[in-house]
Design an enzyme around this catalytic site. Structure first.
Site, PDB file in Angstrom:
ATOM      1  N   ASP A 164      30.734  50.866  32.744  1.00 37.05           N
ATOM      2  CA  ASP A 164      32.088  50.623  33.224  1.00 37.05           C
ATOM      3  C   ASP A 164      33.005  51.690  32.622  1.00 37.05           C
ATOM      4  O   ASP A 164      32.650  52.359  31.646  1.00 37.05           O
ATOM      5  CB  ASP A 164      32.511  49.219  32.796  1.00 37.05           C
ATOM      6  CG  ASP A 164      33.959  48.917  33.107  1.00 37.05           C
ATOM      7  OD1 ASP A 164      34.377  49.094  34.256  1.00 37.05           O
ATOM      8  OD2 ASP A 164      34.678  48.505  32.173  1.00 37.05           O
TER       9      ASP A 164
ATOM     10  N   ASP B 204      37.125  51.409  32.332  1.00 33.32           N
ATOM     11  CA  ASP B 204      38.272  50.878  31.594  1.00 33.32           C
ATOM     12  C   ASP B 204      37.859  49.726  30.687  1.00 33.32           C
ATOM     13  O   ASP B 204      37.269  48.749  31.138  1.00 33.32           O
ATOM     14  CB  ASP B 204      39.348  50.398  32.575  1.00 33.32           C
ATOM     15  CG  ASP B 204      39.800  51.520  33.507  1.00 33.32           C
ATOM     16  OD1 ASP B 204      40.125  52.602  33.005  1.00 33.32           O
ATOM     17  OD2 ASP B 204      39.799  51.298  34.728  1.00 33.32           O
TER      18      ASP B 204
ATOM     19  N   TYR C 154      45.909  49.908  35.643  1.00 33.70           N
ATOM     20  CA  TYR C 154      46.168  50.798  36.782  1.00 33.70           C
ATOM     21  C   TYR C 154      46.496  52.223  36.314  1.00 33.70           C
ATOM     22  O   TYR C 154      47.500  52.812  36.693  1.00 33.70           O
ATOM     23  CB  TYR C 154      47.269  50.253  37.694  1.00 33.70           C
ATOM     24  CG  TYR C 154      46.952  48.865  38.197  1.00 33.70           C
ATOM     25  CD1 TYR C 154      45.827  48.644  38.977  1.00 33.70           C
ATOM     26  CD2 TYR C 154      47.758  47.786  37.866  1.00 33.70           C
ATOM     27  CE1 TYR C 154      45.512  47.369  39.420  1.00 33.70           C
ATOM     28  CE2 TYR C 154      47.453  46.516  38.313  1.00 33.70           C
ATOM     29  CZ  TYR C 154      46.326  46.310  39.089  1.00 33.70           C
ATOM     30  OH  TYR C 154      46.011  45.048  39.527  1.00 33.70           O
TER      31      TYR C 154
ATOM     32  N   GLN D  58      38.633  50.074  41.124  1.00 33.82           N
ATOM     33  CA  GLN D  58      39.927  50.755  41.113  1.00 33.82           C
ATOM     34  C   GLN D  58      40.813  50.184  42.213  1.00 33.82           C
ATOM     35  O   GLN D  58      41.196  50.868  43.162  1.00 33.82           O
ATOM     36  CB  GLN D  58      39.735  52.267  41.254  1.00 33.82           C
ATOM     37  CG  GLN D  58      39.057  52.900  40.053  1.00 33.82           C
ATOM     38  CD  GLN D  58      39.853  52.696  38.775  1.00 33.82           C
ATOM     39  OE1 GLN D  58      41.070  52.843  38.756  1.00 33.82           O
ATOM     40  NE2 GLN D  58      39.168  52.360  37.696  1.00 33.82           N
ATOM     41  N   SER D  59      41.164  48.906  42.063  1.00 34.75           N
ATOM     42  CA  SER D  59      41.993  48.240  43.073  1.00 34.75           C
ATOM     43  C   SER D  59      43.415  48.776  43.094  1.00 34.75           C
ATOM     44  O   SER D  59      44.174  48.457  44.014  1.00 34.75           O
ATOM     45  CB  SER D  59      42.015  46.725  42.848  1.00 34.75           C
ATOM     46  OG  SER D  59      42.714  46.400  41.662  1.00 34.75           O
TER      47      SER D  59
ATOM     48  N   CYS E 220      35.131  51.538  43.392  1.00 37.08           N
ATOM     49  CA  CYS E 220      35.508  50.653  44.486  1.00 37.08           C
ATOM     50  C   CYS E 220      37.018  50.719  44.620  1.00 37.08           C
ATOM     51  O   CYS E 220      37.728  50.348  43.691  1.00 37.08           O
ATOM     52  CB  CYS E 220      35.067  49.223  44.203  1.00 37.08           C
ATOM     53  SG  CYS E 220      35.746  48.049  45.406  1.00 37.08           S
TER      54      CYS E 220
ATOM     55  N   HIS F   9      38.828  48.969  46.691  1.00 36.98           N
ATOM     56  CA  HIS F   9      39.286  47.772  47.389  1.00 36.98           C
ATOM     57  C   HIS F   9      39.951  46.767  46.460  1.00 36.98           C
ATOM     58  O   HIS F   9      39.711  46.750  45.259  1.00 36.98           O
ATOM     59  CB  HIS F   9      38.105  47.111  48.104  1.00 36.98           C
ATOM     60  CG  HIS F   9      37.387  48.043  49.005  1.00 36.98           C
ATOM     61  ND1 HIS F   9      36.136  48.541  48.726  1.00 36.98           N
ATOM     62  CD2 HIS F   9      37.768  48.612  50.180  1.00 36.98           C
ATOM     63  CE1 HIS F   9      35.758  49.359  49.695  1.00 36.98           C
ATOM     64  NE2 HIS F   9      36.736  49.427  50.591  1.00 36.98           N
TER      65      HIS F   9
ATOM     66  N   ARG G 166      32.913  45.913  45.148  1.00 38.75           N
ATOM     67  CA  ARG G 166      33.757  45.481  44.032  1.00 38.75           C
ATOM     68  C   ARG G 166      32.961  44.599  43.072  1.00 38.75           C
ATOM     69  O   ARG G 166      32.418  43.569  43.461  1.00 38.75           O
ATOM     70  CB  ARG G 166      34.985  44.732  44.550  1.00 38.75           C
ATOM     71  CG  ARG G 166      35.951  44.349  43.452  1.00 38.75           C
ATOM     72  CD  ARG G 166      37.232  43.739  44.024  1.00 38.75           C
ATOM     73  NE  ARG G 166      38.051  43.173  42.976  1.00 38.75           N
ATOM     74  CZ  ARG G 166      38.817  43.879  42.145  1.00 38.75           C
ATOM     75  NH1 ARG G 166      38.892  45.191  42.275  1.00 38.75           N
ATOM     76  NH2 ARG G 166      39.511  43.289  41.198  1.00 38.75           N
ATOM     77  N   LYS G 167      32.885  45.027  41.822  1.00 39.54           N
ATOM     78  CA  LYS G 167      32.217  44.193  40.825  1.00 39.54           C
ATOM     79  C   LYS G 167      32.942  42.853  40.749  1.00 39.54           C
ATOM     80  O   LYS G 167      34.158  42.836  40.825  1.00 39.54           O
ATOM     81  CB  LYS G 167      32.250  44.885  39.449  1.00 39.54           C
ATOM     82  CG  LYS G 167      31.505  46.204  39.398  1.00 39.54           C
ATOM     83  CD  LYS G 167      31.597  46.869  38.036  1.00 39.54           C
ATOM     84  CE  LYS G 167      33.003  47.373  37.749  1.00 39.54           C
ATOM     85  NZ  LYS G 167      33.157  48.080  36.476  1.00 39.54           N
TER      86      LYS G 167
END
Length: 190
Positions: free
Chosen positions: A13, A15, A24, A57-58, A94, A96, A105-106
């Site tokens: 992973d 972050d 963000y 990364q939404s 991702c 989304h 998306r995890k």
């Protein structure tokens, strides 16, 4: 934990695992490695591991930054790693949001499945190192061994975590030990 060339793999992973979690993150100058991250990456590389990063990364879906900004962040991350003599084999993300219905998306396994297809490793040949329940969910959904890092004191490991480590350097040692155990490689005497 090997690919066709005999190489074990670690899916990691971003972050809260490799770098400080700045909610963000949109500025490449905001990248700061967590204690043990460089040491752990170096140990994995020295042990022959391939390393791929899988990150939700939404912020893209939410409009906080775009793909170009994320590319700049990952270019900076890559440059910082290169300055340490390190690299990642690939970065998967991702873009989304939680309600977008994607499979990447995890905790869903899409990014891990893509890495496995791209690099030819099997689930039993890799570990997933991450800090959240979503990371451990992706590990479990993919059949990878989950190593959870930076677990708050007194907190129970997330479902899917088969090992817990205080930081990334310790997680790397767990991954290396698991590889040695699975492969039957003799450990040197110390």
């Amino acid at each position: 934990m090997t690919d066709g060339a005999g190489r074990p793999f670690a899916v990691v992973d971003r972050d809260g695992t490799l770098i400080e979690d700045r909610v963000y993150l949109a500025d490449p100058d905001g990248i700061a490695f967590l204690p043990g991250a460089i040491e752990g990456l170096r140990a994995l590389r020295e042990a022959g591991f391939g390393i791929v990063m899988a990150t939700n990364q939404s912020g893209i879906a939410r409009g906080y930054f775009d793909e170009a900004a994320l590319a700049r962040i990952h270019a900076r991350l890559t440059a910082l790693l290169a300055a340490e003599g390190l690299s990642l084999d690939a970065i998967y993300h991702c873009p989304h949001g939680p309600d977008d219905g994607c499979d990447c998306r995890k905790p869903l396994p899409g990014m891990v499945a893509q890495a496995m297809a791209d690099f030819g490793f099997r689930a039993d040949e890799a570990v997933f190192i991450g800090d959240t329940a979503a990371d451990m969910g992706a590990a479990a959904a993919s059949g990878l061994t989950g190593i959870q890092v930076y677990l708050p004191a007194g907190a129970a490991p997330a479902p899917g975590a088969t090992h817990v480590a205080p930081d990334f350097a310790h997680a790397a040692r767990v991954a290396i030990d698991l590889h040695i155990h699975k492969s039957g490689v003799a450990q040197p005497c110390t």
